[in-house]
Design a protein around this motif. Structure first.
Motif, PDB file in Angstrom:
ATOM      1  N   VAL B   8      -9.242 -13.611  -4.798  1.00 40.71           N
ATOM      2  CA  VAL B   8      -8.873 -14.532  -3.742  1.00 40.71           C
ATOM      3  C   VAL B   8      -7.573 -14.075  -3.091  1.00 40.71           C
ATOM      4  O   VAL B   8      -6.675 -13.601  -3.768  1.00 40.71           O
ATOM      5  CB  VAL B   8      -8.699 -15.943  -4.332  1.00 40.71           C
ATOM      6  N   ALA B   9      -7.570 -14.169  -1.759  1.00 38.30           N
ATOM      7  CA  ALA B   9      -6.296 -13.936  -1.091  1.00 38.30           C
ATOM      8  C   ALA B   9      -5.452 -15.173  -1.331  1.00 38.30           C
ATOM      9  O   ALA B   9      -5.442 -16.105  -0.534  1.00 38.30           O
ATOM     10  CB  ALA B   9      -6.495 -13.691   0.401  1.00 38.30           C
ATOM     11  N   SER B  10      -4.793 -15.208  -2.456  1.00 43.80           N
ATOM     12  CA  SER B  10      -4.080 -16.403  -2.889  1.00 43.80           C
ATOM     13  C   SER B  10      -2.940 -16.759  -1.945  1.00 43.80           C
ATOM     14  O   SER B  10      -2.507 -15.934  -1.148  1.00 43.80           O
ATOM     15  CB  SER B  10      -3.513 -16.188  -4.279  1.00 43.80           C
ATOM     16  N   ARG B  11      -2.513 -17.966  -2.042  1.00 50.10           N
ATOM     17  CA  ARG B  11      -1.364 -18.433  -1.269  1.00 50.10           C
ATOM     18  C   ARG B  11      -0.220 -17.440  -1.378  1.00 50.10           C
ATOM     19  O   ARG B  11       0.341 -17.005  -0.391  1.00 50.10           O
ATOM     20  CB  ARG B  11      -0.911 -19.799  -1.830  1.00 50.10           C
ATOM     21  N   ARG B  15       1.408 -15.468   1.679  1.00 47.13           N
ATOM     22  CA  ARG B  15       2.827 -15.694   1.921  1.00 47.13           C
ATOM     23  C   ARG B  15       3.592 -14.376   1.952  1.00 47.13           C
ATOM     24  O   ARG B  15       4.394 -14.114   2.838  1.00 47.13           O
ATOM     25  CB  ARG B  15       3.377 -16.585   0.800  1.00 47.13           C
ATOM     26  N   GLU B  16       3.313 -13.529   0.990  1.00 44.68           N
ATOM     27  CA  GLU B  16       3.990 -12.236   0.900  1.00 44.68           C
ATOM     28  C   GLU B  16       3.683 -11.362   2.113  1.00 44.68           C
ATOM     29  O   GLU B  16       4.564 -10.695   2.653  1.00 44.68           O
ATOM     30  CB  GLU B  16       3.583 -11.529  -0.403  1.00 44.68           C
ATOM     31  N   GLN B  17       2.430 -11.402   2.550  1.00 47.97           N
ATOM     32  CA  GLN B  17       2.054 -10.626   3.735  1.00 47.97           C
ATOM     33  C   GLN B  17       2.824 -11.089   4.968  1.00 47.97           C
ATOM     34  O   GLN B  17       3.295 -10.283   5.756  1.00 47.97           O
ATOM     35  CB  GLN B  17       0.554 -10.770   4.003  1.00 47.97           C
ATOM     36  N   LYS B  18       2.921 -12.408   5.100  1.00 49.24           N
ATOM     37  CA  LYS B  18       3.632 -12.946   6.258  1.00 49.24           C
ATOM     38  C   LYS B  18       5.111 -12.571   6.207  1.00 49.24           C
ATOM     39  O   LYS B  18       5.707 -12.230   7.223  1.00 49.24           O
ATOM     40  CB  LYS B  18       3.463 -14.468   6.317  1.00 49.24           C
ATOM     41  N   ALA B  22       7.068 -10.427   9.050  1.00 53.25           N
ATOM     42  CA  ALA B  22       8.299 -10.924   9.652  1.00 53.25           C
ATOM     43  C   ALA B  22       9.413  -9.885   9.507  1.00 53.25           C
ATOM     44  O   ALA B  22      10.160  -9.616  10.452  1.00 53.25           O
ATOM     45  CB  ALA B  22       8.712 -12.243   9.005  1.00 53.25           C
ATOM     46  N   LEU B  23       9.504  -9.279   8.352  1.00 57.84           N
ATOM     47  CA  LEU B  23      10.536  -8.270   8.116  1.00 57.84           C
ATOM     48  C   LEU B  23      10.377  -7.081   9.053  1.00 57.84           C
ATOM     49  O   LEU B  23      11.344  -6.553   9.582  1.00 57.84           O
ATOM     50  CB  LEU B  23      10.514  -7.792   6.662  1.00 57.84           C
ATOM     51  N   ARG B  24       9.154  -6.674   9.256  1.00 58.63           N
ATOM     52  CA  ARG B  24       8.908  -5.535  10.154  1.00 58.63           C
ATOM     53  C   ARG B  24       9.365  -5.843  11.573  1.00 58.63           C
ATOM     54  O   ARG B  24      10.032  -5.032  12.213  1.00 58.63           O
ATOM     55  CB  ARG B  24       7.418  -5.172  10.180  1.00 58.63           C
ATOM     56  N   TYR B  57      10.614 -19.060   5.079  1.00 60.44           N
ATOM     57  CA  TYR B  57      10.475 -17.814   4.335  1.00 60.44           C
ATOM     58  C   TYR B  57      11.805 -17.178   3.944  1.00 60.44           C
ATOM     59  O   TYR B  57      11.892 -16.493   2.943  1.00 60.44           O
ATOM     60  CB  TYR B  57       9.661 -16.805   5.152  1.00 60.44           C
ATOM     61  N   PHE B  58      12.823 -17.414   4.775  1.00 60.97           N
ATOM     62  CA  PHE B  58      14.130 -16.820   4.503  1.00 60.97           C
ATOM     63  C   PHE B  58      15.214 -17.881   4.555  1.00 60.97           C
ATOM     64  O   PHE B  58      15.171 -18.750   5.411  1.00 60.97           O
ATOM     65  CB  PHE B  58      14.437 -15.723   5.518  1.00 60.97           C
ATOM     66  N   LYS B  59      16.140 -17.771   3.644  1.00 61.91           N
ATOM     67  CA  LYS B  59      17.199 -18.767   3.540  1.00 61.91           C
ATOM     68  C   LYS B  59      17.976 -18.866   4.855  1.00 61.91           C
ATOM     69  O   LYS B  59      18.253 -19.960   5.337  1.00 61.91           O
ATOM     70  CB  LYS B  59      18.148 -18.381   2.400  1.00 61.91           C
TER      71      LYS B  59
END
Lengths: 203, 203
Positions: B8-11, B15-18, B22-24, B57-59
């Motif tokens: 499963v493409a788990s949460r 989340r990690e992919q997103k 975003a970082l890119r 996603y980021f503080k």
DNA sequence: ACATCTTTTTACTCATGCGTCAATACTTCT
DNA sequence: AGAAGTATTGACGCATGAGTAAAAAGATGT
């Protein structure tokens, strides 16, 4: 206040000196922290005046940056003009151009951030500065090509080679400090040696 | 949504992919415009969400920069680790280290601004990143020294030499584009050749 | 269908810092 | 001394952009 020969430090002169001093301070801080991270209050504080005083000398923050950059690009232009005026082979000229450029940079300080923050300027100013940079680049590539024809250097790719050395040079201000163990001349000579001869040992 | 093997493409994974995406985007814009000149609204717009979503996603903005930089420094670390794990002379290792480093940089993109904007981070984070950079620098200098002992290269000044080449390398991202006429491998090979052999022609 | 958890948004607050204006100090010349 | 510039200041307006809180939208499991 008149001096011995009757000459006077005129208003104009004093004004120009203050402008210069302000540019030096601004340039240093822009280089240390970056343009956007630097507030005019900071620059003014460091000079010992208030921000508003700066507006008496510069139209706005952008113009301050623009003039800092122009001083910077003068290094390259000076080196180029001096080289163009000299006699000798393309190979000799190439060495002189880069050597002089490096020395001027270390003495004047300033390129790095200016390059990085060029986008902060309005399009027109950007184009002007980019054009200046291109002149140096074109000239340097032309010398490389001629030196190849002369048979003095290997037939390298001019674009890559020019960028290779320009990179090394521009980076200098990142690690070479004003009180560095090595003088500008020494660094310059060492860099030229590396550029010309590489690091591989030969018999 | 389950796939054929029941995985499963788990949460967590999504989340990690997103985060990565975003970082890119952030990294690219930071590099183009500089950290301080970039607003989070801009980054968010470019991703296609609102600024507030980023905060999920980021503080904060600093942390976003910090993580961008960490990705960057991984290039150097990866190159170093791969080199350490390999057999061969110091001379060979030196070439591999720089060659690999250059390729990774061009493939991943990102160093330049990160270096320039390190001051935007809190002291602690700065120290960590600087330490990482030192590791690469120390390693590279050590290899140069050993290669000198091996008799493979001339007895150059390690500090100057290391800075010379590192500068040229770091500058690459300033002129090499993703759709450049030359591939990362080609540039890398050309640079190594220049570094090793210089430009002077020999018989 | 409903309850729960995750993700994203809308609508705000608040600090920073550019740039302006009018008032004030400082020079220089008569 | 006083007038006419020149240089500098303090107090403000205003836009931008970081960061927050609460509500809405979207998933997921029962």
């Amino acid at each position: 206040m008149a001096n011995w020969n009757g000459a006077v430090a005129s208003r104009e002169e004093v004004r120009e000196q203050k402008r210069r001093a302000a540019l030096r301070v601004a340039s240093r801080i822009f280089n240390e922290k970056g343009y956007h991270a630097t507030s005019l209050d900071e620059v003014a504080d460091d000079i010992g005046v208030t921000k508003t005083a700066l507006y008496y000398y510069f139209k706005n923050k952008e113009q301050l940056l623009y003039e800092c950059m122009k001083l910077t690009y003068n290094c390259g232009q000076t080196a180029r003009l001096e080289t163009e005026a000299m006699d000798g082979s393309a190979f000799e000229k190439l060495q002189f151009l880069y050597g002089r450029f490096m020395e001027l940079l270390m003495e004047e300080r300033g390129v790095y951030t200016t390059m990085a923050n060029i986008r902060a300027l309005p399009e027109e100013a950007q184009q002007e500065l980019i054009e200046r940079r291109r002149q140096l680049d074109r000239y340097s590539r032309m010398l490389i090509e001629k030196a190849i024809e002369e048979g003095a250097i290997r037939s390298v790719d001019t674009r890559i080679t020019s960028n290779f050395f320009l990179g090394a040079v521009n980076w200098i201000l990142r690690w070479h400090t004003e009180d560095d163990a090595m003088t500008p001349k020494e660094v310059s000579a060492h860099f030229l040696d590396l550029f010309m001869n590489g690091i591989v040992k030969r018999d």
